[in-house]
Enzyme design. Structure first.
Site, short mmCIF file in Angstrom:
data_model
loop_
_atom_site.label_atom_id
_atom_site.label_comp_id
_atom_site.label_asym_id
_atom_site.label_seq_id
_atom_site.Cartn_x
_atom_site.Cartn_y
_atom_site.Cartn_z
N ARG A 1 0.85 -1.20 0.00
CA ARG A 1 0.00 0.00 0.00
C ARG A 1 0.89 1.25 0.00
NH1 ARG A 1 -1.58 1.68 4.72
NH2 ARG A 1 -2.19 -0.36 5.49
N TYR B 1 -15.75 17.82 -14.73
CA TYR B 1 -16.37 16.50 -14.85
C TYR B 1 -17.46 16.36 -13.77
CZ TYR B 1 -16.81 11.46 -14.16
OH TYR B 1 -17.31 10.20 -13.98
N ASP C 1 -6.61 19.93 -13.68
CA ASP C 1 -6.92 18.60 -14.20
C ASP C 1 -6.52 18.61 -15.67
OD1 ASP C 1 -8.14 16.33 -15.29
OD2 ASP C 1 -9.74 16.34 -13.80
N LYS D 1 -7.85 7.54 -18.98
CA LYS D 1 -8.14 8.15 -20.28
C LYS D 1 -6.91 8.09 -21.20
CE LYS D 1 -12.15 8.87 -18.43
NZ LYS D 1 -11.99 9.13 -17.05
O1 P1T Z 1 -13.09 7.95 -13.98
P1 P1T Z 1 -11.91 8.33 -13.13
O2 P1T Z 1 -10.64 7.65 -13.53
O3 P1T Z 1 -12.20 8.22 -11.67
O4 P1T Z 1 -11.59 9.88 -13.45
C1 P1T Z 1 -12.46 10.92 -13.10
C2 P1T Z 1 -12.26 12.09 -14.04
C3 P1T Z 1 -11.45 13.15 -13.64
N1 P1T Z 1 -11.23 14.22 -14.44
C4 P1T Z 1 -11.76 14.29 -15.66
C5 P1T Z 1 -11.51 15.48 -16.52
C6 P1T Z 1 -12.57 13.26 -16.14
O5 P1T Z 1 -13.09 13.36 -17.38
C7 P1T Z 1 -12.83 12.12 -15.31
C8 P1T Z 1 -13.70 11.00 -15.74
N2 P1T Z 1 -14.48 11.26 -16.86
C9 P1T Z 1 -15.32 10.39 -17.48
C10 P1T Z 1 -15.53 9.14 -17.07
C11 P1T Z 1 -16.02 10.94 -18.65
O6 P1T Z 1 -16.59 10.16 -19.45
O7 P1T Z 1 -15.99 12.16 -18.82
#
Ligand code: P1T
Length: 388
Positions: free
Chosen positions: A56, A108, A180, A205
């Protein structure tokens, strides 16, 4: 705390993507970082070990990813988390009850939900403002403000925040500026070089790029924040497993070449949509018609594969997203395959309707994550879906 080594920054970004943070493995000479699939590490004697005590707290595969992405962002420290949301939650955990955050109004939907429905209950307060407007950001700052959180480009309206101007503002007011960088990636934009204190990513992503894992990262140049993030990483424990880290690390090796094709295809599709009378508006910073195109050219070296457009109504949007064949109807973005989504009912359903509509995120907005397929095929797919 994972710190990059001096030589991780030796080369240009495309070379860092392949090499930074990784050495040939000493036992057999494997050129690929192994998946250290272990929960613990043997100790030779009390307090004597090879730098790892418990998985961890640290893991060699995770550390290779942390160094790699830190080097890509021009940071000195990286911290990997189990998801983008876990990374953002760690950033918010740097604050204490009573602290205030100024956040972009168009982030988001999950980020908005975490702030308003989880963290607000625990004593943080938030103001959501249009981060295109520096004066609005300044007006929202109060005596208890500690953090400024922005997405640029924003999800899904593709609005920009001027990172250098916000960096100067944040430094003057002793605020932590968080950017972000999920949409632009370090290939096209490096917020730490513009004055941001922290960069967050959903590695789910573009960084991973193959839609086969969920993860998040926080990158910084500040030793004090890195130390606190390492403390949070081990204390809260929202860490990714070694296999997901390995997948992300494999993904970042091709980030520079993938982003080139996402950018090529994104521009092509945005231009094609902008010339089509069946589409009411296109949101893409690479278009000269984008109100912040000049800032985009200054702040970004490419515009990527995220393109949103106004189809006119929920019915039109529904027809389009249900008729494409190559563009798969799905949440998420940033993979090699093209996706299509309807933010109002999918990614941003948690944002109150009035707030959505005030920023132009109507029921008619359709979002594309343009993949790396042949752009002629993608245009043909959209052309058919837009038809009567
Ligand atoms: O899904 P996750 O890995 O927890 O990430 C969250 C997140 C954070 N910041 C941005 C700009 C994001 O687009 C996302 C997640 N977004 C999607 C799942 C989407 O389809 O826009």
């Amino acid at each position: 705390m994972t710190r990059i080594r001096e030589h991780d920054l030796d080369h240009a970004l495309g070379t860092r993507a392949v090499h930074a943070g990784q050495e040939p493995e000493p036992l057999a000479g494997a050129v690929t970082t192994p998946i250290y699939q272990t929960s613990t590490y043997v100790q030779e004697a009390l307090g004597r070990h090879k730098g790892h005590e418990y998985a961890r707290v640290s893991n060699p595969t995770r550390e290779a990813l942390e160094r790699n992405v830190a080097a890509l962002e021009g940071g000195s420290h990286g911290h990997a988390f189990a998801s983008g949301m876990a990374a953002i939650d760690a950033v918010l955990s740097l604050l204490s009850a009573g602290d205030h955050v100024v956040c972009g109004e168009n982030v988001y939907g999950g980020t908005h939900r975490l702030m308003t429905q989880v963290r607000a209950r625990l004593g943080l307060t938030f103001s959501f403002v249009d981060t295109r407007d520096l004066a609005a950001v300044e007006r929202a700052i109060g005596p208890s403000t500690r953090m400024l959180f922005v997405e640029t480009p924003t999800n899904p309206m593709m609005r920009l925040a001027d990172l250098e101007a916000l960096g100067t503002l944040a430094a003057g007011r002793h605020l932590i500026l968080v950017a972000d960088n999920t949409f632009a990636t370090p290939v096209f934009q490096r917020p730490l070089e513009c004055g941001a204190d922290l960069v967050v990513h959903s590695t789910t992503k573009y960084l991973n790029g193959h839609s086969d894992m969920v993860g998040g990262m926080v990158l910084t140049r500040r030793d004090d924040l890195a130390e606190q993030l390492a403390f949070l990483q081990k204390s809260v424990g929202a860490v990714p497993g070694p296999f997901d880290c390995w997948l992300a690390l494999r993904g970042t090796k091709t980030l520079a070449v993938r982003m080139r094709q996402h950018d090529h295809n994104g521009r092509r599709i945005a231009e094609w949509l902008a010339a089509d009378p069946r589409v009411q508006a296109v949101f893409y910073p690479g278009l000269p018609s984008h109100p912040q195109h000049e800032l985009a050219c200054r702040q970004m070296s490419g515009f990527g594969g995220m393109v949103s457009f106004e189809a006119g109504s929920l019915e039109r949007a529904r027809r389009i997203v249900e008729r494409t064949r190559l563009f798969a109807l799905a949440e998420s973005l940033g993979g090699v395959e093209s996706l299509i989504g309807h933010p109002a009912t999918m990614t941003h359903a948690a944002v109150p309707r009035a707030m959505r509509e005030a920023m132009g995120l109507t029921d008619g907005v359709v979002r594309l994550s343009v993949g790396i397929e042949d752009p002629d095929d993608l245009v043909a797919d959209l052309d058919r879906a837009l038809g009567d």
